[in-house]
Design a protein around this motif. Structure first.
Motif, short mmCIF file in Angstrom:
data_model
loop_
_atom_site.label_atom_id
_atom_site.label_comp_id
_atom_site.label_asym_id
_atom_site.label_seq_id
_atom_site.Cartn_x
_atom_site.Cartn_y
_atom_site.Cartn_z
N GLU A 82 0.84 -1.20 0.00
CA GLU A 82 0.00 0.00 0.00
C GLU A 82 0.87 1.25 0.00
OE1 GLU A 82 -3.09 0.37 -0.47
OE2 GLU A 82 -3.35 2.48 0.08
N ASP A 83 1.98 1.21 0.76
CA ASP A 83 2.90 2.35 0.78
C ASP A 83 3.44 2.62 -0.63
OD1 ASP A 83 2.61 2.54 3.52
OD2 ASP A 83 4.40 1.31 3.96
N VAL A 84 3.81 1.55 -1.27
CA VAL A 84 4.37 1.69 -2.64
C VAL A 84 3.32 2.28 -3.58
CG1 VAL A 84 5.30 0.42 -4.59
CG2 VAL A 84 5.98 -0.20 -2.27
N PHE A 85 2.12 1.77 -3.44
CA PHE A 85 1.03 2.26 -4.31
C PHE A 85 0.84 3.77 -4.12
CE2 PHE A 85 -3.59 3.07 -4.84
CZ PHE A 85 -3.66 2.85 -6.21
N ARG A 86 0.85 4.21 -2.92
CA ARG A 86 0.64 5.63 -2.62
C ARG A 86 1.83 6.45 -3.09
NH1 ARG A 86 -3.35 6.89 1.08
NH2 ARG A 86 -4.40 5.11 2.03
N ALA A 87 3.02 5.94 -2.78
CA ALA A 87 4.24 6.70 -3.10
C ALA A 87 4.41 6.89 -4.60
CB ALA A 87 5.46 6.00 -2.50
N CYS A 88 3.93 5.94 -5.32
CA CYS A 88 4.09 6.03 -6.79
C CYS A 88 3.11 7.03 -7.40
CB CYS A 88 3.89 4.67 -7.42
SG CYS A 88 5.26 3.53 -7.12
N GLY A 89 2.12 7.45 -6.64
CA GLY A 89 1.15 8.41 -7.18
C GLY A 89 0.34 7.83 -8.33
N SER A 113 14.43 -9.19 -8.05
CA SER A 113 14.49 -7.95 -7.25
C SER A 113 13.12 -7.49 -6.76
CB SER A 113 15.18 -6.84 -8.05
OG SER A 113 14.44 -6.58 -9.24
N GLY A 114 12.05 -8.14 -7.21
CA GLY A 114 10.72 -7.80 -6.71
C GLY A 114 9.85 -7.01 -7.69
N LYS A 115 10.10 -7.09 -8.95
CA LYS A 115 9.30 -6.33 -9.95
C LYS A 115 7.88 -6.86 -10.01
CE LYS A 115 12.20 -7.38 -13.25
NZ LYS A 115 13.22 -8.10 -12.46
N THR A 116 7.77 -8.18 -10.19
CA THR A 116 6.43 -8.76 -10.31
C THR A 116 5.68 -8.62 -8.98
OG1 THR A 116 7.33 -10.33 -11.91
CG2 THR A 116 5.18 -10.85 -10.98
N TYR A 117 6.40 -8.79 -7.94
CA TYR A 117 5.80 -8.64 -6.61
C TYR A 117 5.22 -7.23 -6.46
CZ TYR A 117 5.44 -8.75 -1.50
OH TYR A 117 4.98 -8.70 -0.18
N THR A 118 5.97 -6.26 -6.90
CA THR A 118 5.52 -4.86 -6.77
C THR A 118 4.26 -4.62 -7.60
OG1 THR A 118 7.77 -4.13 -6.37
CG2 THR A 118 6.21 -2.46 -7.14
N LEU A 119 4.23 -5.20 -8.78
CA LEU A 119 3.08 -4.93 -9.67
C LEU A 119 1.87 -5.81 -9.35
CD1 LEU A 119 4.48 -4.30 -13.27
CD2 LEU A 119 3.28 -2.70 -11.80
N GLY A 137 -0.65 -6.12 -5.49
CA GLY A 137 0.31 -5.19 -6.07
C GLY A 137 -0.33 -3.90 -6.59
N ILE A 138 0.49 -3.14 -7.25
CA ILE A 138 0.02 -1.84 -7.79
C ILE A 138 -1.15 -2.05 -8.73
CG2 ILE A 138 0.69 0.03 -9.34
CD1 ILE A 138 3.45 0.00 -8.11
N MET A 139 -1.08 -3.10 -9.52
CA MET A 139 -2.13 -3.29 -10.54
C MET A 139 -3.48 -3.55 -9.89
SD MET A 139 0.14 -5.41 -13.33
CE MET A 139 -1.12 -5.84 -14.47
N GLN A 140 -3.55 -4.50 -9.00
CA GLN A 140 -4.85 -4.78 -8.39
C GLN A 140 -5.40 -3.55 -7.66
OE1 GLN A 140 -2.11 -6.73 -8.12
NE2 GLN A 140 -2.65 -8.92 -7.93
N ARG A 141 -4.51 -2.83 -7.03
CA ARG A 141 -4.95 -1.64 -6.31
C ARG A 141 -5.44 -0.57 -7.29
NH1 ARG A 141 -3.02 -2.06 -0.93
NH2 ARG A 141 -1.79 -3.96 -0.77
N THR A 142 -4.73 -0.45 -8.36
CA THR A 142 -5.17 0.54 -9.36
C THR A 142 -6.52 0.13 -9.95
OG1 THR A 142 -2.85 0.87 -9.92
CG2 THR A 142 -4.46 1.79 -11.43
N PHE A 143 -6.67 -1.17 -10.20
CA PHE A 143 -7.94 -1.65 -10.77
C PHE A 143 -9.09 -1.29 -9.83
CE2 PHE A 143 -5.69 -5.50 -12.96
CZ PHE A 143 -5.04 -4.62 -13.80
#
Ligand SMILES: Nc1ncnc2c1ncn2[C@@H]1O[C@H](COP(=O)(O)OP(=O)(O)OP(=O)(O)O)[C@@H](O)[C@H]1O
Length: 648
Positions: A82-89, A113-119, A137-143
């Motif tokens: 969630e932090d990553v999602f927010r920080a990425c704007g 390095s965690g790319k897929t994990y992040t997304l 990840g970012i994708m589900q949160r964005t969806f």
């Protein structure tokens, strides 16, 4: 401490502040994953330290000065999804997509390095064991955010999605109805690079979109190697298309083309890897080489994009499928966010430094974001002004058209007259001449047929008369001198002699010289038949002198008609048909009546000659028969040669 990079807070904020179309840098967020269980087990040390929210410090294991990298945001291993999602704007990027901008979020970094994990969060632990929402990840949160946002919009929004992977330099549709097959990447001016025949699926709910995501993830190529148990072997691009199907909107060009509007693209790049470290062999090594090549091409494009002069000229986006599909995001009109992922382990430091340098360069690359081209609702004043402008243009064009039409008739009429005079006139002339030639051809054919028939009859008659004449001449004459076969007089005693005077012409029938009466050696003449039988190489029939041409009638005062061209043509054709010899059609009139010049058979003269000869022969036959019956004295019955047969 050396510090690199120039981040400036919220990745989307600069776009909010800057006017559309201005130079906007790519935003870079750095995420450092926690030490993995394997790394901890091996006792590896961390070489990275976050200093504040935007700076990363790198401490080389062998000592030496720290190196700091500065990005839009730096997130250590303790930060949640969630932090990553927010920080990425990402929400701001989503808003831009709803306004019609083209936005891209891509992850970059070493394998594991965690790319897929992040997304997309961690891979499912098994069948029926969904990933906990906290790890999404970012994708589900964005969806989830997007679907919620769309529901609260005043205008209807159409959402569509496509999902593809670039595996071993081939584009494969992860949402295809059948098994994925390679798709071509095309380019046109309006769309830039795009994947042809890519399936774009409309969805209306978060569940539907999640299904599409899972479908793609399950199809995506992945393998296990030393550094990652579930390593992605392809670059994956999931794109959400956002459009507003309002009446003002320009319809899509092609049925399969996404509607005009904004888009939000998530790119999960395959990780760079050193095959010596990962231990990749065979297919894994091929995949690793392909991944590294395309990442190298991407890095090359990013480096060139940093040079303002090169940026204006040529960037080799065509070097790989990946750079083609990211061309707009990197150097075009898109808004781009890069999430660089690194491992904290000192063992991975060389790869981590490479990623950091890569990311540092990327954040100096700028784009010129542009919104949708489709016009929105214009204010009434603007519409009125455009209407007046169009009316004025319409009036001016009509005026120009009228002016052209007034000038045109003279030119037009002259052209038509010219055409009538020349082309139509020529056509008529050709038609008349053709008709005349056809008529002449018909006449010639009929004349030819008649002449051939007449010639045949005459030849038969000549042959018959010749036979009669010869048989009459060979009759025994008792008590008197034997007659010459030519019936000109009694046979000379010299008939028994073999020689014939060279100045004499042979009789056509008896082959005796017809001029033997005038020849001083005529006593030596022999019938030509005897000569032919005795002298080898005698004259053949075809080589004999030509037939006689009748002289003009003495009583006729009418001069011979001057032959016109048609006559000569007709004569020529006839002559060729009758003799098989080529005759010059434009030959002058025949010199009729000239007996002392050598004559040649010319065209229509063949038939009169034959007729004349027939008459002479008929006369000779009858004379010969009379002689043989009355047995007259040779001296009394000697005729003038000139009155008997015509001269040659
Ligand atoms: N922030 C994190 N917190 C916990 N675990 C993480 C984190 N980041 C990555 N991992 C774990 O590390 C492993 C590798 O992560 P991931 O597969 O996302 O790496 P990757 O960069 O996508 O690798 P590849 O390029 O090989 O696909 C996974 O098991 C993942 O769950």
């Amino acid at each position: 401490m050396e510090e690199r990079g120039s981040p400036d807070g919220d990745p989307a904020r600069s776009l909010e502040q800057a006017p559309e179309g201005s130079e906007t840098p790519i935003q870079v967020v750095l995420r450092v994953r926690p030490m993995s269980t394997a790394e901890l087990r091996r006792g590896e040390q961390s070489a990275l330290h976050c200093s504040g929210t935007r700076t990363l410090q790198v401490s080389p294991p062998g000592g030496g000065p720290d190196v700091a990298f500065r990005f839009s945001a730096v997130l250590d291993g303790a930060r949640t999804q969630e932090d990553v999602f927010r920080a990425c704007g990402v929400k701001r990027l989503g808003e831009l997509a709803l306004r019609g901008f083209s936005c891209t979020i891509f992850t970059f970094g070493q394998t594991g390095s965690g790319k897929t994990y992040t997304l997309t969060g961690p891979p499912p632990q098994g069948e029926g064991m969904p990933v906990p929402p906290s790890l999404a990840g970012i994708m589900q949160r964005t969806f989830a955010w997007l679907l919620d946002r769309v529901q609260h919009l005043d205008v209807p929004v159409t959402l569509r999605a496509s999902y593809l992977e670039i595996y071993n330099e081939q584009v494969r549709d992860l949402l295809s109805l059948g098994s994925p097959r390679p798709l071509p990447v095309r380019w046109n001016k309006a769309r830039g690079f795009y994947v042809e025949q890519l399936r774009v699926v409309e969805f209306g709910s978060l569940e539907a979109l999640m299904e599409l995501l899972h479908m793609g993830l399950s199809r995506r190529q992945s393998s296990s190697h030393t550094l990652n148990q579930a390593s992605s072997r392809s670059h994956a691009l999931l794109t959400l298309y956002v459009s507003h199907p309002t009446p003002q909107q320009v319809p899509a060009v092609d049925p399969g083309e996404p509607p005009v509007g904004g888009k939000l693209c998530f790119v999960d790049l395959a990780g760079s890897e050193k095959v010596a470290v990962t231990g990749s062999r065979g297919q894994l090594m091929l995949e690793a080489n392909s991944i590294n090549r395309s990442l190298l091409a991407l890095g090359h494009c990013i480096s060139l994009l940093l040079d303002p002069q090169r940026k204006q000229s040529h960037i080799p986006f065509r070097d790989s499928k990946l750079t083609k599909l990211l061309a707009d995001s990197l150097g075009g009109r898109g808004v781009t966010l890069m999430v660089a992922c690194v491992s904290p382990s000192a063992q991975c430091l060389p790869e981590t430094l490479s990623t950091l340098r890569y990311a540092s360069r990327a954040q100096r690359v700028t784009t010129r974001p542009q919104g949708p081209k489709s016009p929105g609702v214009k204010p009434p004043q603007q519409v009125e002004a455009e209407l007046l402008q169009l009316q004025e243009e319409n009036r001016r064009l009509r005026l120009q058209l009228n002016q052209m039409q007034t000038k045109a008739p003279g030119i037009h009429g002259a052209r038509v007259a010219w055409a009538q005079r020349n082309l139509y006139g020529m056509l008529q002339e050709f038609m008349l001449e053709n008709e005349r030639l056809r008529k002449e051809m018909r006449q010639l054919r009929s004349s030819r047929d008649l002449a051939q028939a007449e010639r045949h009859v005459l030849a038969q008659q000549v042959h018959e008369l010749q036979r009669h004449l010869l048989s009459a001449c060979s009759l025994p004459q008792q008590g008197s001198a034997s007659m010459c076969p030519c019936a000109m007089g009694p046979a000379a005693s010299c008939h028994a002699q073999p020689l014939l005077c060279s100045c004499c012409h042979p009789c056509l029938l008896c082959r005796v010289s017809l001029a033997h009466w005038a020849c001083p050696q005529r006593d030596c003449h022999v019938p030509q038949q005897v000569v032919e039988s005795r002298v080898p190489g005698h004259m053949s029939l075809s080589a004999r002198p030509p037939p006689w041409v009748p002289p003009p009638s003495p009583g006729s005062s009418k001069p011979p008609r001057e032959r016109n061209h048609s006559d000569r043509t007709q004569t020529g054709v006839l002559a060729e048909m009758l003799t098989g010899e080529e005759v010059v059609p434009s030959a002058p009139p025949l010199p009729t009546g000239c007996s002392n010049m050598p004559l040649t058979l010319r065209g229509g003269s063949g038939i009169p000659n034959l007729t004349q000869r027939l008459e002479v022969l008929t006369h000779q036959v009858s004379s010969s028969l009379n002689l043989s019956h009355s047995q007259p004295q040779p001296s009394e019955n000697m005729q003038s040669p000139g009155q008997g047969l015509p001269p040659y």
